[in-house]
Design a protein around this motif. Structure first.
Motif, PDB file in Angstrom:
ATOM      1  N   UNK A  94       1.617 -10.899  -4.956  1.00 36.46           N
ATOM      2  CA  UNK A  94       0.458  -9.982  -4.979  1.00 36.46           C
ATOM      3  C   UNK A  94       0.879  -8.540  -5.192  1.00 36.46           C
ATOM      4  N   UNK A  95       2.071  -8.211  -4.684  1.00 30.10           N
ATOM      5  CA  UNK A  95       2.517  -6.814  -4.708  1.00 30.10           C
ATOM      6  C   UNK A  95       3.617  -6.563  -5.736  1.00 30.10           C
ATOM      7  N   UNK A  96       3.954  -7.586  -6.529  1.00 29.99           N
ATOM      8  CA  UNK A  96       4.991  -7.426  -7.541  1.00 29.99           C
ATOM      9  C   UNK A  96       4.488  -6.631  -8.735  1.00 29.99           C
ATOM     10  N   UNK A  97       5.419  -6.101  -9.513  1.00 30.56           N
ATOM     11  CA  UNK A  97       5.041  -5.283 -10.670  1.00 30.56           C
ATOM     12  C   UNK A  97       4.146  -6.031 -11.646  1.00 30.56           C
ATOM     13  N   UNK A  98       4.376  -7.330 -11.805  1.00 30.88           N
ATOM     14  CA  UNK A  98       3.583  -8.094 -12.761  1.00 30.88           C
ATOM     15  C   UNK A  98       2.130  -8.246 -12.319  1.00 30.88           C
ATOM     16  N   UNK A  99       1.894  -8.177 -11.015  1.00 33.57           N
ATOM     17  CA  UNK A  99       0.555  -8.446 -10.501  1.00 33.57           C
ATOM     18  C   UNK A  99      -0.283  -7.186 -10.316  1.00 33.57           C
ATOM     19  N   UNK A 100       0.355  -6.034 -10.330  1.00 31.73           N
ATOM     20  CA  UNK A 100      -0.385  -4.802 -10.070  1.00 31.73           C
ATOM     21  C   UNK A 100      -1.258  -4.434 -11.266  1.00 31.73           C
ATOM     22  N   UNK A 101      -2.450  -3.917 -10.967  1.00 33.82           N
ATOM     23  CA  UNK A 101      -3.342  -3.433 -12.022  1.00 33.82           C
ATOM     24  C   UNK A 101      -2.654  -2.288 -12.760  1.00 33.82           C
ATOM     25  N   UNK A 106       1.687   1.517 -13.229  1.00 30.57           N
ATOM     26  CA  UNK A 106       2.260   2.777 -13.717  1.00 30.57           C
ATOM     27  C   UNK A 106       2.763   3.631 -12.552  1.00 30.57           C
ATOM     28  N   UNK A 107       2.006   3.661 -11.451  1.00 28.90           N
ATOM     29  CA  UNK A 107       2.395   4.446 -10.270  1.00 28.90           C
ATOM     30  C   UNK A 107       3.708   3.936  -9.689  1.00 28.90           C
ATOM     31  N   UNK A 108       3.819   2.628  -9.497  1.00 29.46           N
ATOM     32  CA  UNK A 108       5.020   2.062  -8.877  1.00 29.46           C
ATOM     33  C   UNK A 108       6.232   2.232  -9.793  1.00 29.46           C
ATOM     34  N   UNK A 109       6.047   1.993 -11.093  1.00 28.81           N
ATOM     35  CA  UNK A 109       7.165   2.177 -12.028  1.00 28.81           C
ATOM     36  C   UNK A 109       7.670   3.614 -11.997  1.00 28.81           C
TER      37      UNK A 109
END
Length: 418
Positions: A94-101, A106-109
């Motif tokens: 749910x919290x992985x990069x692939x699953x984030x909107x 973009x924020x997490x990256x």
């Protein structure tokens, strides 16, 4: 589990494609060439997916925000794979990069990128080199080695452990954790009898990651990737605990098996071509481009990267329905003659800027800099250490759901008389 596949395949004959056929791992290129020649996009009933085999369309889909790598958007997500019965993995995903909107992705990256820049990764060079040297010392004592088992598999887990400064001796757990995560995301692969063991491996791996994060939170280190990520979270920069855990787990899973194979494939492709070996030895700076050419010419991916349609999308004359999967066949796209001149030729001086081996666009692999440095140091040191080594036959391949798994590659490190 049976589904009405004709409903999923409007107006387009199903393609006969089998990446598990005998000989495919050794040489998938005749099958991929056939796919490219027949159509840009074909429905593959066995994989419940569309196969996209040409370069231009691959770039288009990887850039297109109407497609997501988030597996939960797949029409069969609820009934395929094992995530539904392994709650720890479901929560992690749910919290992985692939699953984030898109906005969260973009924020997490943006928050993670400083920890994985070429400069940040360069600081790891002495540690990586020390690990490589230790592994080569052990190889030298044997005389004849299996490149995959004795060399390639010994490096990435130790590098990740060193990078995250995890307790030593946990490499086997990394491997079990990685294997379990990979298996659980693949449709129909998991035998119900295996499930409890896989869940235990995932739980144990996550506990190690959590404990390491807490240790580092209490005792931060200078110029340390994990400390940087933790401090980003603590400063309220919107990298939460769940995202941090998912990122560290992704570094372990994404940085282990793929790097093992890139090391093995690079060694194989260089050693089986005496002229390339001579070129790389004469001009060591060519090795970096050689690694890129291995990724293009002999990509170890069995199929490709998955994207799921967020809405109905018209593509190459067909409609991809919302929720359907498109497999971007990297191994095929990277051999597309329209994108690469003399694509069937292994050329260490080729301009590889157009390569999409590490992905493209918003989801370009965040670990690419680490993988490149690791493989470069490993292969360069290997070639220097054993100048007279030679291949002892062709590699053998083992079963794997998504990788052309080079199971064994025998090499004699010095002349028999030595």
């Amino acid at each position: 589990m049976q589904h009405n596949e004709t409903k999923q395949n409007p107006g387009r004959p199903a393609v006969d494609f089998n990446p598990y056929a005998p000989g495919y791992d050794q040489n998938p290129y005749p099958a991929l060439e056939k796919l490219r020649a027949e159509a840009q996009l074909q429905y593959w009933p066995a994989g419940r997916s569309w196969l996209l085999s040409r370069y231009d369309e691959a770039i288009a889909v990887l850039r297109d925000k109407r497609f997501t790598p988030d597996r939960s958007e797949w029409e069969f997500a609820a009934v395929m794979g094992a995530t539904a019965v392994i709650p720890e993995l479901t929560e992690l995903n749910k919290h992985g990069l692939f699953s984030l909107a898109n906005q969260d992705h973009a924020r997490v990256r943006k928050l993670v990128s400083p920890a994985l820049t070429p400069r940040a990764i360069e600081r790891l060079k002495p540690d990586i080199q020390a690990i490589v040297n230790e592994v080569l010392d052990a190889c030298a004592a044997k005389g004849t080695i299996d490149v995959t088992l004795d060399f390639a598999e010994k490096i990435p887990a130790r590098v990740i452990g060193s990078m995250l400064k995890m307790p030593k001796g946990r490499e086997e757990l990394f491997q079990r954790f990685t294997d379990a995560v990979v298996k659980c995301f693949l449709p129909g692969l998991v035998n119900p009898a295996e499930m409890e063991g896989l869940r235990a491996d995932i739980r144990e791996g996550l506990e190690l990651v959590k404990a390491t994060i807490e240790d580092r939170r209490n005792a931060p280190l200078e110029n340390d990737i994990l400390t940087t990520l933790i401090q980003t979270e603590e400063q309220g920069d919107r990298l939460n605990k769940e995202e941090l855990l998912a990122l560290v787990a992704a570094l372990i899973v994404g940085g282990f098996e793929t790097t093992v194979h890139l090391i093995a494939y690079t060694v194989y492709n260089v050693l089986q071509r005496p002229e390339v070996l001579a070129q790389v030895r004469a001009e060591p700076e060519l090795l970096r481009n050689t690694i890129e050419e291995v990724l293009r010419y002999d990509n170890f991916g069995k199929m490709g990267v998955a994207r799921y349609a967020l809405e109905d999308v018209e593509l190459s004359g067909v409609t991809i329905k919302k929720g359907q999967m498109v497999l971007v066949m990297l191994g095929s796209a990277l051999r597309d003659e329209k994108a690469f001149d003399k694509a069937e030729v292994f050329d260490v001086r080729r301009n590889t800027n157009a390569s999409i081996a590490f992905g493209h666009g918003a989801h370009y692999c965040i670990g690419a800099n680490l993988a490149r440095l690791e493989v470069q140091l490993a292969v360069d040191s290997f070639l220097r250490r054993f100048p007279e080594m030679k291949l002892l036959g062709q590699p053998s391949f083992g079963q794997h759901p998504v990788i052309r798994k080079m199971e064994s590659l025998r090499v004699q490190l010095s002349p028999a008389s030595a």
